[in-house]
Design a protein around this motif. Sequence first.
Motif, PDB file in Angstrom:
ATOM      1  N   ALA A 181      13.714  -1.551  -9.090  1.00 19.89           N
ATOM      2  CA  ALA A 181      15.038  -1.228  -8.542  1.00 19.89           C
ATOM      3  C   ALA A 181      15.303  -1.971  -7.233  1.00 19.89           C
ATOM      4  O   ALA A 181      16.412  -2.468  -7.023  1.00 19.89           O
ATOM      5  CB  ALA A 181      15.145   0.287  -8.309  1.00 19.89           C
ATOM      6  N   ILE A 182      14.306  -2.033  -6.358  1.00 21.55           N
ATOM      7  CA  ILE A 182      14.539  -2.664  -5.057  1.00 21.55           C
ATOM      8  C   ILE A 182      14.335  -4.178  -5.097  1.00 21.55           C
ATOM      9  O   ILE A 182      14.587  -4.861  -4.106  1.00 21.55           O
ATOM     10  CB  ILE A 182      13.625  -2.061  -3.970  1.00 21.55           C
ATOM     11  N   SER A 183      13.904  -4.696  -6.256  1.00 18.89           N
ATOM     12  CA  SER A 183      13.685  -6.141  -6.374  1.00 18.89           C
ATOM     13  C   SER A 183      14.874  -6.848  -7.000  1.00 18.89           C
ATOM     14  O   SER A 183      14.947  -8.076  -6.992  1.00 18.89           O
ATOM     15  CB  SER A 183      12.429  -6.426  -7.232  1.00 18.89           C
ATOM     16  N   VAL A 184      15.772  -6.064  -7.584  1.00 22.01           N
ATOM     17  CA  VAL A 184      16.932  -6.655  -8.263  1.00 22.01           C
ATOM     18  C   VAL A 184      17.915  -7.217  -7.243  1.00 22.01           C
ATOM     19  O   VAL A 184      18.182  -6.572  -6.242  1.00 22.01           O
ATOM     20  CB  VAL A 184      17.637  -5.611  -9.150  1.00 22.01           C
ATOM     21  N   LYS A 237      -0.455  -4.436  -3.311  1.00 22.42           N
ATOM     22  CA  LYS A 237       0.437  -4.500  -2.152  1.00 22.42           C
ATOM     23  C   LYS A 237       1.307  -5.753  -2.191  1.00 22.42           C
ATOM     24  O   LYS A 237       1.232  -6.627  -1.317  1.00 22.42           O
ATOM     25  CB  LYS A 237      -0.419  -4.461  -0.878  1.00 22.42           C
ATOM     26  N   ARG A 238       2.156  -5.823  -3.200  1.00 18.15           N
ATOM     27  CA  ARG A 238       3.096  -6.938  -3.286  1.00 18.15           C
ATOM     28  C   ARG A 238       4.100  -6.837  -2.141  1.00 18.15           C
ATOM     29  O   ARG A 238       4.579  -5.734  -1.837  1.00 18.15           O
ATOM     30  CB  ARG A 238       3.826  -6.897  -4.633  1.00 18.15           C
ATOM     31  N   PRO A 239       4.411  -7.958  -1.484  1.00 17.89           N
ATOM     32  CA  PRO A 239       5.340  -7.895  -0.339  1.00 17.89           C
ATOM     33  C   PRO A 239       6.666  -7.224  -0.696  1.00 17.89           C
ATOM     34  O   PRO A 239       7.216  -7.421  -1.776  1.00 17.89           O
ATOM     35  CB  PRO A 239       5.542  -9.373   0.024  1.00 17.89           C
ATOM     36  N   ASN A 240       7.133  -6.400   0.227  1.00 18.73           N
ATOM     37  CA  ASN A 240       8.438  -5.743   0.124  1.00 18.73           C
ATOM     38  C   ASN A 240       8.550  -4.759  -1.045  1.00 18.73           C
ATOM     39  O   ASN A 240       9.647  -4.502  -1.555  1.00 18.73           O
ATOM     40  CB  ASN A 240       9.559  -6.795   0.018  1.00 18.73           C
ATOM     41  N   THR A 241       7.406  -4.200  -1.470  1.00 20.41           N
ATOM     42  CA  THR A 241       7.428  -3.172  -2.506  1.00 20.41           C
ATOM     43  C   THR A 241       6.543  -2.013  -2.067  1.00 20.41           C
ATOM     44  O   THR A 241       5.814  -2.105  -1.082  1.00 20.41           O
ATOM     45  CB  THR A 241       6.927  -3.712  -3.857  1.00 20.41           C
ATOM     46  N   GLY A 242       6.607  -0.921  -2.809  1.00 17.58           N
ATOM     47  CA  GLY A 242       5.761   0.221  -2.520  1.00 17.58           C
ATOM     48  C   GLY A 242       4.381   0.044  -3.121  1.00 17.58           C
ATOM     49  O   GLY A 242       4.251  -0.309  -4.302  1.00 17.58           O
ATOM     50  N   ASP A 243       3.333   0.266  -2.339  1.00 25.63           N
ATOM     51  CA  ASP A 243       1.973   0.028  -2.820  1.00 25.63           C
ATOM     52  C   ASP A 243       1.321   1.307  -3.338  1.00 25.63           C
ATOM     53  O   ASP A 243       1.943   2.366  -3.407  1.00 25.63           O
ATOM     54  CB  ASP A 243       1.119  -0.604  -1.712  1.00 25.63           C
ATOM     55  N   PHE A 244       0.060   1.194  -3.744  1.00 23.18           N
ATOM     56  CA  PHE A 244      -0.759   2.321  -4.161  1.00 23.18           C
ATOM     57  C   PHE A 244      -1.635   2.674  -2.965  1.00 23.18           C
ATOM     58  O   PHE A 244      -2.535   1.928  -2.596  1.00 23.18           O
ATOM     59  CB  PHE A 244      -1.619   1.919  -5.364  1.00 23.18           C
ATOM     60  N   TYR A 245      -1.332   3.807  -2.341  1.00 25.80           N
ATOM     61  CA  TYR A 245      -1.945   4.159  -1.061  1.00 25.80           C
ATOM     62  C   TYR A 245      -3.144   5.085  -1.251  1.00 25.80           C
ATOM     63  O   TYR A 245      -3.081   6.062  -2.016  1.00 25.80           O
ATOM     64  CB  TYR A 245      -0.909   4.826  -0.160  1.00 25.80           C
ATOM     65  N   ILE A 246      -4.213   4.774  -0.536  1.00 24.31           N
ATOM     66  CA  ILE A 246      -5.440   5.565  -0.560  1.00 24.31           C
ATOM     67  C   ILE A 246      -5.757   5.994   0.866  1.00 24.31           C
ATOM     68  O   ILE A 246      -5.715   5.182   1.791  1.00 24.31           O
ATOM     69  CB  ILE A 246      -6.622   4.740  -1.105  1.00 24.31           C
ATOM     70  N   GLU A 247      -6.075   7.275   1.030  1.00 24.72           N
ATOM     71  CA  GLU A 247      -6.440   7.785   2.354  1.00 24.72           C
ATOM     72  C   GLU A 247      -7.664   8.687   2.225  1.00 24.72           C
ATOM     73  O   GLU A 247      -7.643   9.666   1.483  1.00 24.72           O
ATOM     74  CB  GLU A 247      -5.272   8.566   2.963  1.00 24.72           C
ATOM     75  N   ILE A 248      -8.715   8.336   2.948  1.00 23.18           N
ATOM     76  CA  ILE A 248      -9.925   9.152   2.991  1.00 23.18           C
ATOM     77  C   ILE A 248      -9.970   9.811   4.366  1.00 23.18           C
ATOM     78  O   ILE A 248     -10.129   9.135   5.388  1.00 23.18           O
ATOM     79  CB  ILE A 248     -11.193   8.308   2.771  1.00 23.18           C
ATOM     80  N   GLY A 249      -9.804  11.146   4.397  1.00 25.74           N
ATOM     81  CA  GLY A 249      -9.687  11.849   5.661  1.00 25.74           C
ATOM     82  C   GLY A 249     -10.836  12.786   5.946  1.00 25.74           C
ATOM     83  O   GLY A 249     -11.843  12.819   5.233  1.00 25.74           O
ATOM     84  N   ALA A 253       6.541   1.268 -10.720  1.00 29.74           N
ATOM     85  CA  ALA A 253       7.194   0.111 -11.337  1.00 29.74           C
ATOM     86  C   ALA A 253       8.707   0.300 -11.386  1.00 29.74           C
ATOM     87  O   ALA A 253       9.467  -0.656 -11.158  1.00 29.74           O
ATOM     88  CB  ALA A 253       6.639  -0.106 -12.744  1.00 29.74           C
ATOM     89  N   TYR A 254       9.145   1.504 -11.678  1.00 30.33           N
ATOM     90  CA  TYR A 254      10.584   1.794 -11.714  1.00 30.33           C
ATOM     91  C   TYR A 254      11.211   1.530 -10.344  1.00 30.33           C
ATOM     92  O   TYR A 254      12.241   0.845 -10.240  1.00 30.33           O
ATOM     93  CB  TYR A 254      10.806   3.248 -12.132  1.00 30.33           C
ATOM     94  N   LEU A 255      10.609   2.069  -9.306  1.00 33.31           N
ATOM     95  CA  LEU A 255      11.148   1.899  -7.955  1.00 33.31           C
ATOM     96  C   LEU A 255      11.108   0.447  -7.511  1.00 33.31           C
ATOM     97  O   LEU A 255      12.077  -0.081  -6.939  1.00 33.31           O
ATOM     98  CB  LEU A 255      10.382   2.770  -6.962  1.00 33.31           C
ATOM     99  N   ASN A 256       9.982  -0.212  -7.758  1.00 31.68           N
ATOM    100  CA  ASN A 256       9.830  -1.596  -7.308  1.00 31.68           C
ATOM    101  C   ASN A 256      10.793  -2.517  -8.042  1.00 31.68           C
ATOM    102  O   ASN A 256      11.301  -3.493  -7.461  1.00 31.68           O
ATOM    103  CB  ASN A 256       8.393  -2.057  -7.472  1.00 31.68           C
TER     104      ASN A 256
END
Length: 217
Positions: free
Chosen positions: A214-217, A89-101, A209-212
Amino acid sequence: MDFKNLITFLEELNKNNNKEWMDAHRKWYHSVRDEFIDWLDVLNTHLLKVYDAYYDTPGKKGINRINNNLLYHPNRPIYKDHFGAGLDKRPNTGDFYIEIGLEESMFAGGLWRPDPKRLASIRDAIDYNGEELKAILEKPSFRKTFGGLVEDVTLTRPPKGFSDDHPHIDLLKQKTFAVMVKFDNEELFQPNFNEKVFEIYREMLPFRAYLNQAISV
């Protein structure tokens, strides 16, 4: 991690979704939450060792609140029907989300309807090197795992500055760049479940990584 106890707790909470019940069972909730955090710590420690660029996200930092945001969604129940968390969960990037429902769970990653600035950055990256994203999305193992991008609303016309004959116009029209995989909760009880988590993280990583980037540039 005793996932059966976690699911049982969610089942009871779902039948008694009110503050009075939660207050009466606060000790049970905290024991489940603490064990979930411990499990996240195990995942975090492993991923931190394996991936140099992984952003250290301890369980307490990654876990989401179980309370729904009633300010913006007043018609929702007080409490969620799942435990959720974001790792890497690096600030201002998309994280790896886990949901147990309750009945099914999921892994997800990417960006859901990013704001105009981030969306413009992603489109610039696609314009510059859309072949890389296309290759990630079309990789057989990726398609087998996620199917493709999460279906969401798309533009009917090309975004401003792009023509309809752009080679990646279908990607440029997207408003959401996210993937997910849902699974039956029976998989939670398998001895190799953590390995499944790591496999999905690894398969999703180039996309994130591609998306993060892109939005970090």
